[in-house]
Motif scaffolding. Structure first.
Motif, PDB file in Angstrom:
ATOM      1  N   PRO A 106      -3.579   6.912  -1.705  1.00 21.33           N
ATOM      2  CA  PRO A 106      -3.616   5.705  -0.881  1.00 21.33           C
ATOM      3  C   PRO A 106      -4.003   4.493  -1.728  1.00 21.33           C
ATOM      4  O   PRO A 106      -4.927   4.550  -2.513  1.00 21.33           O
TER       5      PRO A 106
ATOM      6  N   ILE B  69       0.868  -1.168   0.000  1.00 21.89           N
ATOM      7  CA  ILE B  69       0.000   0.000   0.000  1.00 21.89           C
ATOM      8  C   ILE B  69       0.900   1.211   0.000  1.00 21.89           C
ATOM      9  O   ILE B  69       2.032   1.141   0.462  1.00 21.89           O
ATOM     10  N   SER B  70       0.435   2.258  -0.539  1.00 26.22           N
ATOM     11  CA  SER B  70       1.279   3.442  -0.653  1.00 26.22           C
ATOM     12  C   SER B  70       0.735   4.544   0.210  1.00 26.22           C
ATOM     13  O   SER B  70      -0.471   4.666   0.393  1.00 26.22           O
ATOM     14  N   LEU B  71       1.598   5.288   0.721  1.00 33.22           N
ATOM     15  CA  LEU B  71       1.190   6.436   1.511  1.00 33.22           C
ATOM     16  C   LEU B  71       1.781   7.677   0.875  1.00 33.22           C
ATOM     17  O   LEU B  71       2.867   8.108   1.219  1.00 33.22           O
ATOM     18  N   TYR B  72       1.107   8.182  -0.098  1.00 39.12           N
ATOM     19  CA  TYR B  72       1.512   9.426  -0.731  1.00 39.12           C
ATOM     20  C   TYR B  72       0.637  10.522  -0.129  1.00 39.12           C
ATOM     21  O   TYR B  72      -0.261  10.245   0.665  1.00 39.12           O
TER      22      TYR B  72
ATOM     23  N   TYR C  44       2.504  -6.420   5.157  1.00 42.03           N
ATOM     24  CA  TYR C  44       2.054  -5.173   4.540  1.00 42.03           C
ATOM     25  C   TYR C  44       3.265  -4.311   4.221  1.00 42.03           C
ATOM     26  O   TYR C  44       4.262  -4.342   4.952  1.00 42.03           O
TER      27      TYR C  44
ATOM     28  N   ASP D   4      -9.684  -2.202  11.970  1.00 44.05           N
ATOM     29  CA  ASP D   4      -9.100  -1.475  10.837  1.00 44.05           C
ATOM     30  C   ASP D   4      -7.635  -1.195  11.153  1.00 44.05           C
ATOM     31  O   ASP D   4      -7.313  -0.756  12.254  1.00 44.05           O
ATOM     32  N   PHE D   5      -6.788  -1.458  10.183  1.00 46.38           N
ATOM     33  CA  PHE D   5      -5.369  -1.132  10.330  1.00 46.38           C
ATOM     34  C   PHE D   5      -5.145   0.219   9.647  1.00 46.38           C
ATOM     35  O   PHE D   5      -5.490   0.381   8.488  1.00 46.38           O
ATOM     36  N   LYS D   6      -4.565   1.129  10.385  1.00 50.05           N
ATOM     37  CA  LYS D   6      -4.380   2.473   9.815  1.00 50.05           C
ATOM     38  C   LYS D   6      -2.936   2.931   9.904  1.00 50.05           C
ATOM     39  O   LYS D   6      -2.310   2.801  10.952  1.00 50.05           O
ATOM     40  N   TRP D   7      -2.469   3.458   8.809  1.00 53.33           N
ATOM     41  CA  TRP D   7      -1.142   4.080   8.791  1.00 53.33           C
ATOM     42  C   TRP D   7      -1.324   5.547   8.416  1.00 53.33           C
ATOM     43  O   TRP D   7      -2.136   5.862   7.545  1.00 53.33           O
ATOM     44  N   TRP D   8      -0.579   6.397   9.041  1.00 53.24           N
ATOM     45  CA  TRP D   8      -0.689   7.803   8.675  1.00 53.24           C
ATOM     46  C   TRP D   8       0.557   8.572   9.088  1.00 53.24           C
ATOM     47  O   TRP D   8       1.368   8.083   9.880  1.00 53.24           O
ATOM     48  N   VAL D   9       0.687   9.752   8.490  1.00 56.21           N
ATOM     49  CA  VAL D   9       1.733  10.680   8.933  1.00 56.21           C
ATOM     50  C   VAL D   9       1.037  11.956   9.375  1.00 56.21           C
ATOM     51  O   VAL D   9       0.029  12.353   8.793  1.00 56.21           O
TER      52      VAL D   9
ATOM     53  N   ASN E 255     -10.765  -5.974   8.788  1.00 57.94           N
ATOM     54  CA  ASN E 255     -10.025  -7.191   9.128  1.00 57.94           C
ATOM     55  C   ASN E 255     -10.907  -8.011  10.059  1.00 57.94           C
ATOM     56  O   ASN E 255     -11.316  -7.532  11.110  1.00 57.94           O
TER      57      ASN E 255
ATOM     58  N   VAL F 227      -6.251  -0.458   6.047  1.00 56.52           N
ATOM     59  CA  VAL F 227      -6.750  -1.763   5.603  1.00 56.52           C
ATOM     60  C   VAL F 227      -7.923  -2.056   6.509  1.00 56.52           C
ATOM     61  O   VAL F 227      -7.752  -2.382   7.678  1.00 56.52           O
TER      62      VAL F 227
ATOM     63  N   VAL G 282       4.104  -0.384   3.350  1.00 56.21           N
ATOM     64  CA  VAL G 282       3.612   0.995   3.236  1.00 56.21           C
ATOM     65  C   VAL G 282       4.700   1.820   2.562  1.00 56.21           C
ATOM     66  O   VAL G 282       5.839   1.835   3.029  1.00 56.21           O
TER      67      VAL G 282
ATOM     68  N   SER H 236      -3.689  12.281   4.349  1.00 56.65           N
ATOM     69  CA  SER H 236      -2.543  11.401   4.140  1.00 56.65           C
ATOM     70  C   SER H 236      -2.586  10.194   5.065  1.00 56.65           C
ATOM     71  O   SER H 236      -1.886  10.148   6.064  1.00 56.65           O
TER      72      SER H 236
ATOM     73  N   VAL I 152      -3.469   5.768   4.997  1.00 53.81           N
ATOM     74  CA  VAL I 152      -3.961   4.572   4.308  1.00 53.81           C
ATOM     75  C   VAL I 152      -4.484   3.626   5.370  1.00 53.81           C
ATOM     76  O   VAL I 152      -4.059   3.683   6.526  1.00 53.81           O
TER      77      VAL I 152
END
Lengths: 279, 180
Positions: free
Chosen positions: A108, A101-104, A129, A221-226, B41, B38, A131, B34, B36
């Motif tokens: 996303p 997955i991309s985090l631009y 995963y 939910d799995f979340k990635w962020w900056v 789950n 998933v 990122v 900004s 992402v």
């Protein structure tokens, strides 16, 4: 009275402009969602060599230590090389699939969610995963597992082990319920770069889990962020599809606006002709 | 009247602008935020459920009057309604009566003997898992025989035995030691 007319005209123009912008946004969102749904089936993935998995005993504190100059701008190749180096072995040829997955700043990409059913004490399931963050300055990548409301029961015992695969560092190992704070990973960059971070997420149930957790569900939910969005930059390379999509949307919107203007002009001209004819 | 209409139009126009602006902000934020994720789950645990003879007793009150040397054999079933194969153990609970240490009980799967003892010795803490496993959705016919040994004399006359026949089950998955 003239002032009022001018005001009304301005308001009408403002409404028209905003409605158009809103329509564009809605179209863009729809296209994004459709693309996302389409890609869910395909499962965009990159290959993660087995030998990049390291034990927790070999972990180093990557979130604090600034990497050496060689790896400060870790692109795809660098990430995999560094990971391979960390393990120290390259004999294993078995590969595991990691979803990319991309985090631009605006791009996303989706990922393959866990779907584990019929879990019993002692079971564990691992997913990988990746990122990708395009950034131009140092920034911090956060990750958190959010358990949805109504699924708190199983969250008491279902555990997650989150490992940063490039270093083997276990950043979280505990129940879903106790993950109240996000785990972070520092990303370093002096100029525009793209960093890929591989995560190994292992969901497991201890053998001591009792009968009260039978037939229970947990949705998370799995979340990635900056948080520092200023540090993000558009990706230099990679999948061009999103740019194409935006170009198509932009072109279609321009065409739509042009058609509207032409139609309006024609209507006005016809009205004027009709009025002249009547006179 | 005209002024009022115009004011209304202006107000509604401004309201529309505000609503549109909010919508615009939300959709723009959704586009550029900004992050992402998933989502969805799903984790679901399995279950262990056993049907032991539909809850019916294997031997009823006053069905037999036992005499020394007499053997009564009854059949019953155990069914695995779990979502995985299980190990099971059968035991006797709530045992009462003077015949608890007298009547010899044997539980068999066909010709294979699973348990043998008295109601007292076949208690939950004393029995271990049966040697075989119950597969998913499998229903197994078992027999239990009650034997009144000839050696017992008049001292066990007018005695009774009451008990609950019970079963425990545990998944075979990740459980090589058959721990219950």
């Amino acid at each position: 009275m003239a002032d009022v007319n001018i005001k009304q005209k301005r308001i009408r123009i403002a409404i028209l402009v905003m409605a158009l912008l809103l329509a564009l946004n809605v179209v863009a969102l729809t296209v994004t969602l459709v693309l996302k749904a389409g890609k869910e089936n395909k499962g965009t993935s990159v290959s993660v060599p087995d030998n990049i998995i390291t034990s927790s005993a070999e972990s180093t504190d990557v979130s604090q230590d600034r990497p050496s100059a060689d790896s400060s701008s870790m692109n795809t190749h660098d990430a995999e090389t560094a990971a391979s180096t960390a393990s120290g072995t390259s004999d294993q040829t078995e590969e595991k699939n990691a979803t990319l997955i991309s985090l631009y700043n605006t791009k996303p990409e989706d990922n393959t969610p866990f779907k584990v059913t019929n879990m019993f004490p002692g079971d564990n399931e691992t997913k990988y995963y990746c990122v990708e963050v395009s950034h131009k300055a140092d920034t911090e990548l956060f990750f958190k597992i959010d358990v949805r409301d109504g699924y708190e029961k199983l969250a008491e015992v279902l555990k997650f082990k989150v490992t940063l695969m490039d270093s083997g560092k276990v950043v979280y190992d505990g129940t879903a319920e106790n993950m109240t704070q996000a785990v972070s990973r520092m990303l370093y960059a002096d100029n525009e770069t793209s960093t890929k971070i591989y995560y190994e997420i292992n969901a497991y149930l201890d053998t001591s889990v009792g009968n009260e957790y039978q037939s229970k569900d947990l949705i998370a939910d799995f979340k990635w962020w900056v948080e520092d969005e200023e540090a993000l930059s558009p990706p230099k390379t990679g999948d061009n599809r999103s740019i194409t999509v935006w170009l198509v949307i932009g072109g279609a919107s321009l065409l739509f606006i042009l058609i509207l203007i032409i139609l309006k002009k024609r209507t006005v001209t016809n009205d004027e002709v009709n009025q002249n004819d009547c006179q | 009247m005209t002024v009022s209409k115009t004011q209304k139009k202006l107000t509604s126009g401004i309201l529309t602008i505000i609503i549109l602006a909010i919508c615009l902000c939300i959709t723009t934020f959704a586009l550029i935020y900004s992050s992402v994720s998933v989502d969805n789950n799903l984790f679901r645990t399995g279950n262990i459920k056993i049907n032991l003879n539909d809850g019916k007793p294997v031997i009823n009150e006053h069905e037999f009057i036992f005499e020394p040397g007499m053997t009564v054999e009854k059949s019953f079933f155990i069914e695995n309604q779990s979502s995985w194969d299980v190990y099971y153990k059968l035991y006797f609970d709530n045992v009462n009566g003077d015949l608890a240490d007298v009547i010899e009980i044997t539980v068999k799967n066909g010709d294979t003997e699973l348990y043998k003892g008295t109601a007292t010795t076949l208690s939950r803490d004393k029995v271990i898992a049966a040697d075989d496993t119950l597969k998913l959705n499998e229903e197994r016919k078992l027999t239990v025989s009650f034997h009144y040994p000839e050696t017992y004399g008049n001292d066990t006359q007018d005695c009774t035995l009451t008990f609950d026949l019970c079963a425990d089950a545990v998944q075979t998955k990740n459980n090589p030691d058959k721990l219950f």
